[in-house]
Scaffold this motif. Sequence first.
Motif, mmCIF file in Angstrom:
data_model
loop_
_atom_site.group_PDB
_atom_site.id
_atom_site.type_symbol
_atom_site.label_atom_id
_atom_site.label_comp_id
_atom_site.label_asym_id
_atom_site.label_seq_id
_atom_site.Cartn_x
_atom_site.Cartn_y
_atom_site.Cartn_z
ATOM 1 N N SER A 70 -63.789 -62.861 -119.346
ATOM 2 C CA SER A 70 -63.067 -61.927 -118.489
ATOM 3 C C SER A 70 -61.584 -62.241 -118.434
ATOM 4 O O SER A 70 -61.166 -63.399 -118.363
ATOM 5 N N GLY A 71 -60.785 -61.179 -118.446
ATOM 6 C CA GLY A 71 -59.350 -61.340 -118.294
ATOM 7 C C GLY A 71 -58.981 -61.754 -116.875
ATOM 8 O O GLY A 71 -59.826 -61.835 -115.989
ATOM 9 N N GLU A 72 -57.690 -62.010 -116.652
ATOM 10 C CA GLU A 72 -57.243 -62.460 -115.344
ATOM 11 C C GLU A 72 -56.657 -61.311 -114.541
ATOM 12 O O GLU A 72 -56.207 -60.304 -115.085
ATOM 13 N N GLY A 73 -56.646 -61.491 -113.238
ATOM 14 C CA GLY A 73 -56.150 -60.483 -112.310
ATOM 15 C C GLY A 73 -57.186 -60.225 -111.241
ATOM 16 O O GLY A 73 -58.266 -59.714 -111.525
ATOM 17 N N ASN A 84 -53.413 -62.521 -120.007
ATOM 18 C CA ASN A 84 -54.169 -61.573 -120.821
ATOM 19 C C ASN A 84 -53.446 -61.271 -122.132
ATOM 20 O O ASN A 84 -54.067 -61.165 -123.191
ATOM 21 N N MET A 85 -52.135 -61.159 -122.069
ATOM 22 C CA MET A 85 -51.362 -60.925 -123.275
ATOM 23 C C MET A 85 -51.389 -62.167 -124.169
ATOM 24 O O MET A 85 -51.435 -62.056 -125.403
ATOM 25 N N ALA A 86 -51.383 -63.350 -123.563
ATOM 26 C CA ALA A 86 -51.421 -64.596 -124.329
ATOM 27 C C ALA A 86 -52.703 -64.706 -125.144
ATOM 28 O O ALA A 86 -52.692 -65.168 -126.287
ATOM 29 N N ARG A 93 -48.683 -65.288 -132.102
ATOM 30 C CA ARG A 93 -47.785 -66.219 -131.415
ATOM 31 C C ARG A 93 -47.999 -67.664 -131.865
ATOM 32 O O ARG A 93 -47.317 -68.567 -131.413
ATOM 33 N N GLY A 94 -48.946 -67.887 -132.766
ATOM 34 C CA GLY A 94 -49.186 -69.240 -133.249
ATOM 35 C C GLY A 94 -49.827 -70.145 -132.225
ATOM 36 O O GLY A 94 -49.584 -71.349 -132.202
ATOM 37 N N GLY A 178 -54.210 -58.404 -132.160
ATOM 38 C CA GLY A 178 -55.063 -57.341 -131.646
ATOM 39 C C GLY A 178 -54.353 -56.386 -130.721
ATOM 40 O O GLY A 178 -55.003 -55.764 -129.894
ATOM 41 N N SER A 179 -53.049 -56.263 -130.832
ATOM 42 C CA SER A 179 -52.310 -55.459 -129.867
ATOM 43 C C SER A 179 -52.504 -53.954 -130.066
ATOM 44 O O SER A 179 -52.212 -53.178 -129.173
#
Length: 282
Positions: A70-73, A84-86, A93-94, A178-179
């Motif tokens: 699950s994502g955060e928030g 979530n973006m990370a 972003r390596g 995956g953006s």
Amino acid sequence: MPSIAAELPSFVLGETYQRWPDLNIPFGGGRQGGISDSAQAPVTFLFTGDSGERYGYEDRFDDEGTFFFSGEGQKGDMKFVRGNMAVRDHSARGKALHLFRTIGKGKGQKYLGEFVYHGHDWVRSLDVDGVERNAIIFRLVPVARLEQLELAPADDPVKHLTLQESRNRAIAASKADGSQNSKEGGRTVYERSRAVRDYVLLRAAGKCELCDRPAPFHRSGGAPYLEPHHTTRVSDGGPDHPRFVAALCPACHREVHYGEHARVKNLTLTEKLRAIESAGPE
């Protein structure tokens, strides 16, 4: 004196670590929350447990080993910001994703392994106030599973490509993230792994890139048998950038993982690959 945070994170599967000090002190990242993105090291830590069940979701593995995280928030719709973006963009972003399971208050975090973003789904769930909202569920693939796929027989998909064309294809795949959307992200993680595997096998030209000896045997289709080895799954071009992947004979592959001088051998291989890739294909 260099900081120990300059070292790449490495953990033992099944071992228990304390978030503080084992993870935060050497590698940075926040001390709270399920997603901890480090500004000091190329790593994003993920922590799973039972706390999400009260909000209507549960992190879990499926039968194929994919982990649903699950994502955060806590309030309102989840968004692709911060943690979530990370997670979604870690490859571009390596950053490596290392997953831990909380085994109880004060008892530490059990290491579940390194994972790769495979895609995500939007689901309806309750937030901390009991209000229905849109939530993100990440699909994460174990790195070990990708490595197993890399050992599978190749179907010669790049037979018609030159070495430079194969290299360009591998680098382009390693930088994908995956953006765009969930389906593309899910497909990309496997395509990336195959593209890099195909290139390094072509680059090796039938010889182990550590001992320089010919492959010990040939596959049933006639291709020399060599195994892809990741010196590290972290780079500024993505976890599978070809300058961090070598084609090794089975003996050297086992040695760099389990041998008495594994670390030295791996460092030697890292430097050799750096020189090869700096020069580029002939």
